[in-house]
Design a protein around this motif. Structure first.
Motif, PDB file in Angstrom:
ATOM      1  N   LEU A 138      10.537  -7.416   7.656  1.00 59.44           N
ATOM      2  CA  LEU A 138       9.152  -7.293   7.803  1.00 59.44           C
ATOM      3  C   LEU A 138       9.166  -7.793   9.138  1.00 59.44           C
ATOM      4  N   VAL A 141       7.715  -5.255  11.749  1.00 62.12           N
ATOM      5  CA  VAL A 141       6.430  -4.640  11.485  1.00 62.12           C
ATOM      6  C   VAL A 141       5.503  -5.303  12.267  1.00 62.12           C
ATOM      7  N   VAL A 148      -2.462  -5.540  10.258  1.00 60.93           N
ATOM      8  CA  VAL A 148      -1.278  -6.401   9.533  1.00 60.93           C
ATOM      9  C   VAL A 148      -0.884  -7.352  10.353  1.00 60.93           C
ATOM     10  N   ILE A 165      -2.662  -8.822   5.274  1.00 63.71           N
ATOM     11  CA  ILE A 165      -3.189  -7.397   5.417  1.00 63.71           C
ATOM     12  C   ILE A 165      -4.865  -7.475   5.266  1.00 63.71           C
ATOM     13  N   PRO A 177       1.245  -9.636   0.029  1.00 64.29           N
ATOM     14  CA  PRO A 177       1.152  -8.218  -0.605  1.00 64.29           C
ATOM     15  C   PRO A 177       2.185  -8.461  -1.457  1.00 64.29           C
ATOM     16  N   TYR A 179       5.270  -5.948  -2.830  1.00 68.20           N
ATOM     17  CA  TYR A 179       6.400  -5.148  -2.270  1.00 68.20           C
ATOM     18  C   TYR A 179       7.003  -4.143  -3.440  1.00 68.20           C
ATOM     19  N   THR A 201       5.585   2.029   4.284  1.00 69.68           N
ATOM     20  CA  THR A 201       4.334   2.366   3.810  1.00 69.68           C
ATOM     21  C   THR A 201       3.248   1.251   3.560  1.00 69.68           C
ATOM     22  N   ILE A 202       2.118   0.981   4.155  1.00 64.71           N
ATOM     23  CA  ILE A 202       1.403  -0.314   4.113  1.00 64.71           C
ATOM     24  C   ILE A 202       0.275   0.304   3.668  1.00 64.71           C
ATOM     25  N   LYS A 204      -3.538  -0.298   2.711  1.00 67.05           N
ATOM     26  CA  LYS A 204      -4.432  -1.455   3.368  1.00 67.05           C
ATOM     27  C   LYS A 204      -5.580  -1.707   2.707  1.00 67.05           C
ATOM     28  N   GLY A 219      -3.009  -6.164  -0.843  1.00 66.42           N
ATOM     29  CA  GLY A 219      -2.359  -5.026   0.039  1.00 66.42           C
ATOM     30  C   GLY A 219      -1.045  -4.761  -0.604  1.00 66.42           C
ATOM     31  N   VAL A 221       3.115  -2.892   0.001  1.00 67.84           N
ATOM     32  CA  VAL A 221       3.788  -2.474   1.193  1.00 67.84           C
ATOM     33  C   VAL A 221       5.058  -1.679   0.318  1.00 67.84           C
TER      34      VAL A 221
END
Length: 970
Positions: A138, A141, A148, A165, A177, A179, A201-202, A204, A219, A221
């Motif tokens: 992470l 990211v 984010v 997020i 978030p 996962y 892929t997030i 949001k 959110g 992930v």
């Protein structure tokens, strides 16, 4: 006769050869799929540097051999080749290369193409994860996904990462978030090997996350690991080695300056005459090593991916260290034309050695001990014990803090799933999956009875604890897809069951020796401990319907019902709907022939999600807790009205692709409102309890996000592309109910808390006195008397003095390629946030025998009445109260990574029987531009995405790293 015939044939061949090789004047026209001329198309003779370019009318002329092949290429279009074949006219038609728009994006319980998305979704690919000294995927990211915010809470090896997020939605419940790792849900993903990840892929906005209901409030992930493909077995090897150090040190008083200060404060002992550089002794050089081997392939209806890896991170502050071993498997097999099996498994074993931080020297904090231990003492006393700060009563030096105790952890993580997929028809598919998420942790702490002050006081200590957390999940999903004419329809329905079982056991014994002596006790004292166990379960129903007409008009709707055991029967189920729509304007007739706009879509969404975390598993029940004596104490009153914390979010967005796909732009604006906050409310003293969980209060986040990607140059030998994003978010607590006017967080030792939560202010708002300077007559700190009563008191004169919330966050990546060389440069930054630098309270407090920052050289003294730092006052804290004096600008811009790589060419690879060979050098956290005075403007003593964000108190800073690595493929 035979000779004459032979000569004839040779002459004919020669004439043909001359004819084929002679130069021809070739002309032609290049058009797109719509029949429109394409200007600026490169037309080259294959194998040479010779060529031409089409004019505004799409036409070209050049001279070429009759047997040549022409290569037509243009940014945003597929490259094609056409043979001349002695023709003087060669026309070409190029089709758009819409790989980005047609890219498949993973969404909740399904996939979609990027061009058909109607929700706010961001994808980070595997190329962004490669060649970095990160132990948590992470970390990659950070700065790459709009909306984010990723924060490194500490620079220790294996430290957790905080992710928010679109802002924070809760006060005491979780802000992290969900996962979903290959379909397996998890509350963190830091244990994964970054090299095993194909994409993140997030999701949001609420419309994207609502399919996950109560789990998606902050959110989602979605993490997809790598899979095998049909063909030959591929073998890949990745490795790097590197070193790291702190990018900044702090100036502190030298021996003479420290002795002068001690004399000024009335102390008569100053040390043993040593001259120790404690930062040099404590802050060394870290080392990183990583190795990974993977095999992948497929055939006969199946595929597989198998990898194993090892990573070691030796911290800059020894003996901090992380050793991680990973194994990852991903496979599928078609058993019959209608039956397919899938399986995944990820196993991680971690061994770590911890170094205490987030505390001052008096409470064992190694970082602040390195800054506040005077140079006038050495590391060891003559008897082998560690030295202590003079006149302190036993504050150990930083080497004692780091090495005095053996502080080790072992962690085992396993996530795995097995699923079966039945294809009733080509349109109707049912999939059932069962998965497990196991987290086992073993902690050992051993402090001998002689070397440290604490160890001598306790006669030695041994403690351990064991945690076993097992979550299983069963998902049953039915999907129907039907395309007819210009219509595309899909429907998804599902039923899921989830359960968790948590166990915690701890053990402690001390007094191996009589305190402060070398007399061994007959047996140690065993400290009574009570084991803990907690369980929860969820039952969910979900559905989604999508419809698209002619890829222009896009609709999607979700609904999920979640039942949670954390609430009573009356409040058990929460209902979470969402809807989204999109209009592809570029598909309309008035834009179809546009030479500028390739794709233009506007979209809007609304959704509702929930949260049931942060209050414990039994907050609605009447609870009794067993104490160490075997008795039971009432600890929680029954509250059947306790219910879901809910967040609704509205989003509007625009997706634009222009100039033959050379420019891609995305913009989003959103409004998030959280109601029925789960808060532990302060009760009246008559209740017999300090606090109880209730649904009170509300919070709001609103913001805008922008992403821009450009292909600046795309030539055969040189290319340059840029990716940029910037995000703005405004957070505000809009209500705390009627019985709780405020909540305090961010405790500071021997001072008032640094953070206060009230309605009308954002989370992370600093609260304290307004520092106005130094009284030149007395040398005392002066503060603003807000109520004008002629005195300073902590009840009526404190106010809000800053905020940890940033104005915006941003990132920019530039990728350059020249021949076989590649250069990636990534900048990341945060702007407008502040940090409460509590470390300065220890470094500028001037109230005891700790060493101080060099800034105190400008302290007030009778000879320096204009000093900028209050004067020294032994044993008093009035000059260093929680105030605006310690609130600093924590904005920063970082050159986060720079990677220079070389990819060996096809000829070399063919000789070596390789498919890929890349060598690279990478710098990580190379440069930091900031006005913050501490060691790192990013880290946080408490959770970086909770109400206590933005407090730095001796926190282990991040390091700067330099790596050399190789990627090999066979």
């Amino acid at each position: 006769m035979r000779k004459k015939f032979t000569l004839f044939i040779l002459s004919l061949l020669c004439s043909i050869s001359v004819s084929m090789a002679q130069e021809l004047n070739v002309k032609g026209e290049v058009k797109d799929e719509k029949g429109l001329p394409l200007p600026g198309v490169s037309v080259k003779i294959k194998g040479t540097a010779k060529g031409a370019m089409t004019g505004n009318n799409g036409k070209y002329t050049l001279t070429a051999p009759g047997n040549a092949t022409l290569v037509f290429s243009f940014i945003g279009y597929k490259t094609i080749e056409q043979a001349v074949n002695n023709n003087t006219t060669v026309n070409a038609n190029l089709s758009e290369d819409n790989n980005e728009l047609n890219e498949v994006v993973v969404i909740g319980y399904g996939t979609s193409t990027k061009k058909d998305l109607t929700t706010a979704v961001t994808t980070v690919s595997s190329k962004d994860l490669k060649n970095q000294p990160i132990t948590n995927p992470l970390q990659a990211v950070q700065g790459r996904a709009a909306g984010v915010q990723v924060t490194a809470q500490s620079g220790k090896p294996g430290a957790e990462i905080a992710i928010s997020i679109r802002g924070n939605t809760s006060i005491t419940a979780s802000n992290s978030p969900l996962y979903v790792i290959d379909g397996v849900t998890s509350r963190n993903a830091g244990f994964l090997n970054p090299n095993d990840i194909e994409s993140l892929t997030i999701l949001k906005d609420a419309a994207a996350a609502a399919i996950y209901g109560s789990s998606g409030a902050n959110g989602v992930v979605l993490i997809t690991t790598k899979k095998g493909v049909s063909g030959k077995v591929k073998v890949e090897f990745n490795a790097f080695t590197g070193i790291s150090n702190f990018w900044r040190k702090q100036d502190v008083l030298n021996a003479d300056q420290y002795i002068d200060l001690m004399k000024e404060m009335g102390y008569t002992s100053y040390g043993d005459g040593s001259n120790t550089d404690w930062q040099k002794e404590t802050f060394g050089t870290g080392k990183q090593n990583q190795y990974q081997v993977s095999l992948s392939g497929g055939g006969n209806g199946g595929n597989f991916y198998l990898s194993t890896g090892y990573q070691q991170d030796k911290g800059i502050v020894a003996p901090a260290q992380l050793d991680r071993y990973t194994v990852n498997f991903n496979g599928s097999q078609v058993a019959t034309p209608w039956l397919k099996f899938t399986g995944t498994a990820a196993l991680t074993a971690r061994n770590s050695i911890d170094v205490a931080d987030n505390a001052g020297v008096a409470r064992g904090g190694t970082i602040l001990a390195a800054l506040t231990t005077p140079s006038t003492i050495g590391i060891y006393n003559p008897n082998g014990s560690y030295t202590t700060i003079p006149n302190s009563g036993g504050w150990d030096n930083p080497i004692a803090q780091a090495y005095g105790a053996k502080n080790k952890s072992r962690n085992f993580r396993f996530i795995g799933s097995f699923g079966g997929e039945i294809k009733f028809t080509k349109d109707l598919i049912f999939k059932s999956t069962i998965s497990t998420n196991v987290n086992q942790n073993y902690y050992d702490y051993n402090l001998d009875a002689f070397k440290t002050t604490y160890g001598r006081a306790e006669g030695g200590i041994y403690r351990n604890n064991k945690t076993n957390d097992n979550v299983w999940l069963n998902e049953n999903i039915l999907t129907y897809t039907k395309n007819f004419g210009k219509n595309a329809f899909s429907a998804t329905g599902g039923y899921t069951l989830q359960s968790s079982d948590y166990n915690y056991v701890e053990y402690e014994e001390n007094r191996f020796y009589k305190p402060q002596t070398d007399q061994k006790n007959d047996k140690p004292v065993v400290v009574p401990k009570v084991p803990q166990r907690a369980q929860w379960a969820k039952q969910s129903y979900l559905t989604r319907v999508t419809y698209a007409y002619d890829s222009k008009y896009l609709l999607s709707a979700n609904f999920r019902a979640d039942g949670s055991s954390r609430f009573s029967d009356e409040q058990r189920f929460g209902y979470f709907p969402s809807a989204s729509a999109g209009w592809r304007i570029s598909g309309e007739n008035f834009l179809k022939d546009s030479k500028t706009i390739n794709d233009l879509k506007i979209r809007g969404s609304w959704g509702k999600v929930g949260n049931d975390e942060g209050i414990g598993d039994y907050a609605w029940m009447k609870l009794y807790t067993e104490n160490a004596q075997g008795d039971y104490n009432l600890t929680n009153l029954k509250n059947t009205g306790l219910s879901w914390e809910t967040t609704t979010q509205s989003n509007i967005g625009l997706d634009l692709t222009m100039f033959n796909n050379r420019v891609t732009f995305t913009a989003d604006a959103y409004l998030k409102k959280t109601n029925d906050l789960l808060i532990k409310v302060q009760l009246q003293p008559s209740a017999g309890f300090a606090e109880q969980a209730y649904n009170v209060g509300a919070m709001e986040n609103k913001g805008m996000e922008f992403t821009l990607s450009t292909k600046n140059v795309d030539k055969e030998k040189f290319s340059w592309s840029t990716d940029m994003n910037i995000s703005f978010n405004k957070n505000k607590v809009t209500s705390l109910g009627t019985s709780t006017p405020s909540l305090d967080f961010g405790g500071i030792s021997a001072r008032t808390s640094a953070v206060r939560v009230v309605a009308g202010r954002p989370l992370g708002s600093f609260y304290g006195l307004k520092y106005t300077g130094v009284d030149p007559a007395t040398g005392k700190a002066t503060y603003e008397d807000l109520n004008n009563d002629g005195k300073i008191d902590l009840k009526d004169d404190r106010t809000f003095i800053g905020s940890a919330q940033p104005d915006f966050i941003y990132g920019m990546t530039n990728n350059f390629r020249y021949g076989n060389f590649g250069l990636n440069i990534f900048f990341q930054g945060v702007q407008g946030n502040q940090m409460f630098n509590a470390s300065r309270i220890d470094l500028e407090g001037l109230n005891d025998s700790k060493n101080q920052s060099a800034t105190v050289l400008d302290r007030w003294t009778p000879q320096n009445t204009n000093g900028s730092i209050p004067g020294s006052e032994k044993g008093k804290t009035e000059n260093s109260l929680t105030s605006s004096r310690f609130v600093e600008n924590a904005s920063y811009l970082r050159l986060k990574t720079a990677t220079l790589s070389y990819n060996f060419g096809d000829a070399f690879l063919a000789r070596m029987n390789m498919s890929r060979l890349t060598v690279f050098v990478t710098g990580y956290n190379i440069l930091t531009f900031t006005k913050y005075k501490g060691l790192d403007p990013e880290v946080s003593q408490y959770g970086a995405n909770g109400p206590s964000m933005g407090v730095d108190y001796g926190t282990y800073p991040q390091s700067r790293s330099f790596l050399l690595g190789v990627n090999v493929g066979f």
